[in-house]
Design an enzyme around this catalytic site. Sequence first.
Site, PDB file in Angstrom:
ATOM      1  CB  SER A 160     -75.716 -15.926 -10.181  1.00  0.00           C
ATOM      2  OG  SER A 160     -75.497 -15.213  -8.979  1.00  0.00           O
ATOM      3  CG  HIS A 206     -72.591 -15.897 -13.502  1.00  0.00           C
ATOM      4  ND1 HIS A 206     -71.969 -14.704 -13.150  1.00  0.00           N
ATOM      5  CD2 HIS A 206     -73.147 -16.376 -12.364  1.00  0.00           C
ATOM      6  CE1 HIS A 206     -72.148 -14.494 -11.856  1.00  0.00           C
ATOM      7  NE2 HIS A 206     -72.847 -15.505 -11.364  1.00  0.00           N
TER       8      HIS A 206
END
Length: 255
Positions: A160, A206
């Site tokens: 991610s 993220h």
Amino acid sequence: MISASVGYQCPECVKGGSGTGHAPTANRPRTLAGGSVAADPRLVTKVILALNVALFIAVRARGDALLDDLLLFGRARTELFGPVEGVAEGQWYRLFSSMFLHQEIWHILMNMLGLWFLGPPLEAALGRLRFVGLYLLSGLGGGALTYLIAAPEQPSLGASGAIFGLFGATAVLMRRLRYDMRPILVLLGINLVFTFTWSNIAWEAHVGGLVAGALLAYAMVHAPRERRQLVQYAAFGGMLLVIVVMCVIRTAQLT
């Protein structure tokens, strides 16, 4: 069409400029970021995707033993009476190995869909080597921020951080080319909402990946042509240095 010093040229025109069937060095086609134009602009994306899938299959086959060896955490015991492990104990490879690690099918599907959607256009625009550097440093940046902020025993895994780095780079590239940015901004906004509302998501990875990817892409596509390589090398080296410093600071705190 291939970017030239003035305007654009077709591949046949560029090849015809040398009389030997090959483009002369001065007219050799380059990407927007100065990389070499590749015949297959999806090759690196395919390789990265294959590595993620292969490791996912290995995890499904071997179970928690492989996860414990490769996932990212600061400092903890993976077994009740086992040794203390983690990045703080010198296992820095976990920052890298965790980038290719997935446990749940939905997790790898979402990340690989993002990779396949964002990867090829960036690979074509930046060139293979720069794309690899962007992907890896975005993932490492997300992992380093997770290591710095999260609880030492909190595990983290997945691509991610690197995928959010591709989101940031895509936004920078689209702004540089003056494309309509609304689609990528809406998609990025939706993913950020999920990041901060869903449980069991390492938002640090993220955010860290997003910032790293955007900064690196900005340096690559906005560097002055006459000093392009120097600026790009400095950007990649500076990002790597920031990652190392964050890890050193956190390791000193935990040990």
